[in-house]
Design a protein around this motif. Structure first.
Motif, PDB file in Angstrom:
ATOM      1  N   GLY A 136     114.526  57.801  60.818  1.00 37.01           N
ATOM      2  CA  GLY A 136     115.458  57.395  59.941  1.00 37.01           C
ATOM      3  C   GLY A 136     115.514  56.193  59.137  1.00 37.01           C
ATOM      4  N   ALA A 137     114.459  55.527  59.093  1.00 34.14           N
ATOM      5  CA  ALA A 137     114.311  54.021  58.418  1.00 34.14           C
ATOM      6  C   ALA A 137     113.434  54.212  57.178  1.00 34.14           C
ATOM      7  N   ASN A 138     112.127  53.971  57.330  1.00 35.21           N
ATOM      8  CA  ASN A 138     111.251  54.049  56.377  1.00 35.21           C
ATOM      9  C   ASN A 138     110.946  55.425  55.681  1.00 35.21           C
ATOM     10  N   THR A 139     110.789  55.601  54.501  1.00 45.01           N
ATOM     11  CA  THR A 139     110.558  56.911  53.746  1.00 45.01           C
ATOM     12  C   THR A 139     109.267  56.914  52.539  1.00 45.01           C
ATOM     13  N   THR A 140     108.903  58.026  52.967  1.00 44.40           N
ATOM     14  CA  THR A 140     107.703  58.181  52.125  1.00 44.40           C
ATOM     15  C   THR A 140     107.772  59.744  51.590  1.00 44.40           C
ATOM     16  N   TYR A 141     106.725  60.007  50.644  1.00 45.41           N
ATOM     17  CA  TYR A 141     106.539  61.411  50.327  1.00 45.41           C
ATOM     18  C   TYR A 141     105.259  62.102  51.025  1.00 45.41           C
ATOM     19  N   HIS A 142     105.210  63.241  51.361  1.00 47.21           N
ATOM     20  CA  HIS A 142     104.078  63.842  52.378  1.00 47.21           C
ATOM     21  C   HIS A 142     103.758  65.019  51.530  1.00 47.21           C
ATOM     22  N   GLN A 143     102.386  65.586  51.611  1.00 41.54           N
ATOM     23  CA  GLN A 143     101.861  66.536  50.700  1.00 41.54           C
ATOM     24  C   GLN A 143     101.136  67.739  51.544  1.00 41.54           C
ATOM     25  N   PHE A 144     101.524  68.763  51.112  1.00 36.73           N
ATOM     26  CA  PHE A 144     100.734  69.951  51.762  1.00 36.73           C
ATOM     27  C   PHE A 144     100.286  70.805  50.557  1.00 36.73           C
ATOM     28  N   PHE A 145      99.242  71.448  50.833  1.00 38.52           N
ATOM     29  CA  PHE A 145      98.381  72.323  49.883  1.00 38.52           C
ATOM     30  C   PHE A 145      97.818  73.543  50.514  1.00 38.52           C
ATOM     31  N   SER A 146      98.019  74.520  49.731  1.00 39.04           N
ATOM     32  CA  SER A 146      97.534  75.818  50.230  1.00 39.04           C
ATOM     33  C   SER A 146      96.736  76.527  48.974  1.00 39.04           C
ATOM     34  N   LYS A 147      95.415  77.140  49.412  1.00 31.55           N
ATOM     35  CA  LYS A 147      94.702  77.772  48.187  1.00 31.55           C
ATOM     36  C   LYS A 147      94.511  79.219  48.397  1.00 31.55           C
ATOM     37  N   ASP A 148      95.434  79.671  49.351  1.00 29.27           N
ATOM     38  CA  ASP A 148      95.300  81.226  49.593  1.00 29.27           C
ATOM     39  C   ASP A 148      96.747  81.711  49.552  1.00 29.27           C
ATOM     40  N   ASN A 149      97.657  81.421  48.780  1.00 23.16           N
ATOM     41  CA  ASN A 149      98.949  81.876  48.504  1.00 23.16           C
ATOM     42  C   ASN A 149      99.687  81.612  49.778  1.00 23.16           C
ATOM     43  N   GLY A 150      99.543  80.704  50.676  1.00 20.10           N
ATOM     44  CA  GLY A 150     100.383  80.342  51.628  1.00 20.10           C
ATOM     45  C   GLY A 150      99.838  80.966  53.080  1.00 20.10           C
ATOM     46  N   ALA A 151      98.882  81.565  52.991  1.00 24.51           N
ATOM     47  CA  ALA A 151      98.366  82.115  54.482  1.00 24.51           C
ATOM     48  C   ALA A 151      97.986  80.857  55.434  1.00 24.51           C
ATOM     49  N   ASN A 152      97.316  79.900  54.767  1.00 25.50           N
ATOM     50  CA  ASN A 152      97.059  78.555  55.385  1.00 25.50           C
ATOM     51  C   ASN A 152      97.306  77.394  54.477  1.00 25.50           C
ATOM     52  N   TRP A 153      97.760  76.278  55.097  1.00 18.45           N
ATOM     53  CA  TRP A 153      98.016  75.037  54.521  1.00 18.45           C
ATOM     54  C   TRP A 153      97.303  73.783  55.118  1.00 18.45           C
ATOM     55  N   THR A 154      97.066  73.061  54.338  1.00 22.11           N
ATOM     56  CA  THR A 154      96.236  71.688  54.244  1.00 22.11           C
ATOM     57  C   THR A 154      97.367  70.606  54.294  1.00 22.11           C
ATOM     58  N   ASP A 155      97.168  69.657  55.408  1.00 22.70           N
ATOM     59  CA  ASP A 155      98.202  68.662  55.238  1.00 22.70           C
ATOM     60  C   ASP A 155      97.263  67.571  54.328  1.00 22.70           C
ATOM     61  N   GLN A 156      97.632  67.323  53.414  1.00 23.88           N
ATOM     62  CA  GLN A 156      97.027  66.365  52.624  1.00 23.88           C
ATOM     63  C   GLN A 156      97.553  64.673  52.722  1.00 23.88           C
ATOM     64  N   GLY A 157      98.226  64.566  53.500  1.00 26.36           N
ATOM     65  CA  GLY A 157      98.902  63.083  53.927  1.00 26.36           C
ATOM     66  C   GLY A 157     100.064  62.461  53.051  1.00 26.36           C
ATOM     67  N   ASP A 158     100.019  61.224  53.209  1.00 28.33           N
ATOM     68  CA  ASP A 158     101.375  60.544  52.625  1.00 28.33           C
ATOM     69  C   ASP A 158     100.902  60.056  50.964  1.00 28.33           C
ATOM     70  N   THR A 159     101.742  60.317  50.166  1.00 26.34           N
ATOM     71  CA  THR A 159     101.429  59.941  48.712  1.00 26.34           C
ATOM     72  C   THR A 159     101.117  58.295  48.675  1.00 26.34           C
ATOM     73  N   THR A 160     100.423  57.779  47.639  1.00 26.30           N
ATOM     74  CA  THR A 160     100.216  56.604  47.574  1.00 26.30           C
ATOM     75  C   THR A 160     100.881  56.133  45.975  1.00 26.30           C
ATOM     76  N   PHE A 161     101.421  56.937  45.391  1.00 26.39           N
ATOM     77  CA  PHE A 161     101.798  56.377  44.335  1.00 26.39           C
ATOM     78  C   PHE A 161     103.063  55.546  43.934  1.00 26.39           C
ATOM     79  N   GLU A 162     103.841  55.395  45.142  1.00 30.12           N
ATOM     80  CA  GLU A 162     104.923  54.362  45.300  1.00 30.12           C
ATOM     81  C   GLU A 162     104.478  53.507  46.620  1.00 30.12           C
ATOM     82  N   THR A 163     105.136  52.373  46.708  1.00 26.40           N
ATOM     83  CA  THR A 163     105.177  51.264  47.786  1.00 26.40           C
ATOM     84  C   THR A 163     106.020  51.894  48.747  1.00 26.40           C
ATOM     85  N   TRP A 164     105.473  52.444  49.770  1.00 22.39           N
ATOM     86  CA  TRP A 164     106.375  53.121  50.756  1.00 22.39           C
ATOM     87  C   TRP A 164     106.278  52.069  52.018  1.00 22.39           C
ATOM     88  N   GLY A 165     106.967  52.258  53.048  1.00 17.11           N
ATOM     89  CA  GLY A 165     107.034  51.576  54.410  1.00 17.11           C
ATOM     90  C   GLY A 165     108.163  50.297  54.270  1.00 17.11           C
TER      91      GLY A 165
END
Length: 289
Positions: A136-165
């Motif tokens: 409930g405190a620090n906030t970031t954006y987290h990214q997920f990606f699928s290359k097969d129409n959503g059948a499988n998802w890859t956790d690509q991790g936290d974004t780094t374009f903003e100073t999170w934490g």
């Protein structure tokens, strides 16, 4: 939102104020821009320890499948934890379409994922970005990606374009969409940093999301003009990229900045702030070659 056939889809929740619980999540559609609506359908009935939320607009795959981003509330003993996913409909043209709930990530008791946004990049590739919160405190954006129409998802991790934490950095839900920029497919991410009251935009080439993941995001302003040179009889005082003052000694004189090289697939944003002390407001011309 609308699909490619012109059908308008809407979702909403039914909440019990007295019991402080979600009762149902429901759906309707309209084929005449909202003048008439289908019979409402219950698409999800949460248990006493669950909730749900539907955000942003749906996406449509090349085969017509629709996906509506959603998040789900779990209530373990320690605290409320959210996870993210979507509702999927493979036959949205039916009189009574069937929507199936799909989880992309189910969380434990430390991190909570909520308020996802999705973009279809073509060729079976789907990007999802969600807001991730630590206790409930620090906030970031987290990214997920699928290359097969959503059948499988890859956790690509936290974004780094903003100073999170930073505890006070309470970012609001991200919104992503696919855009065509000069023939290039780019993904734009719009977001707000509430402790600084800033509305911001970053972008990534769609072709780089798969290979680079969160490193694909680029921000505006990384190629700033660094200096100005006087020309004619005008006198300019500069500080870095800014002209701080100017003395007009005649007409049609000018100053110019250093040359800046740019790649063909990168957007450029030019901002001019003018303060007129006296005389006539200057005119501007930009040239590229």
């Amino acid at each position: 939102g609308y699909d490619s056939n012109g059908r308008l889809h809407t979702f909403w929740g039914e909440y019990d104020d007295a019991g402080s619980t979600w009762r149902y999540w429901k759906y309707k559609h309209s084929d005449d821009d909202g003048l008439n609506w289908s019979v409402e359908q219950v698409i999800f009935t949460p248990s006493a320890t669950e909730g749900d939320g539907i955000l942003f607009r749906l996406i449509e795959l090349e085969d017509g499948t629709l996906m509506q981003p959603a998040h789900y509330l779990r209530k373990p003993a320690a605290s409320n934890i959210w996870s993210v996913g979507y509702y999927k409909c493979i036959n949205p043209t039916e009189a009574t379409p069937t929507w199936t709930k799909v989880d992309v990530i189910t969380t434990g008791t430390v991190y909570t994922y909520a308020e996802p946004s999705m973009a279809y990049l073509g060729g079976g590739q789907i990007l999802m970005m969600a807001r991730k919160t630590l206790s409930g405190a620090n906030t970031t954006y987290h990214q997920f990606f699928s290359k097969d129409n959503g059948a499988n998802w890859t956790d690509q991790g936290d974004t780094t374009f903003e100073t999170w934490g930073v505890t006070s950095s309470r970012e609001r839900p991200p919104f992503i969409e696919l855009l065509d920029y000069l023939g290039k497919k780019i993904v734009a991410c719009y977001y707000v940093v509430t402790d600084r009251y800033k509305y911001r935009v970053v972008y990534a080439l769609a072709s780089e999301i798969l290979s680079l993941g969160v490193a694909a995001w680029k921000g505006f302003g990384s190629e700033l003009l660094t200096g100005w040179t006087n020309a004619g009889f005008d006198t300019f005082t500069t500080s870095g990229k800014d002209i701080t003052s100017a003395i007009d000694a005649g007409s049609y004189h000018s100053c110019y900045t250093n040359l800046m090289s740019m790649t063909i697939d990168k957007p450029v944003k030019i901002i001019i702030n003018l303060t007129l002390n006296s005389g006539t407001m200057p005119r501007f011309a930009f040239f590229h070659y």
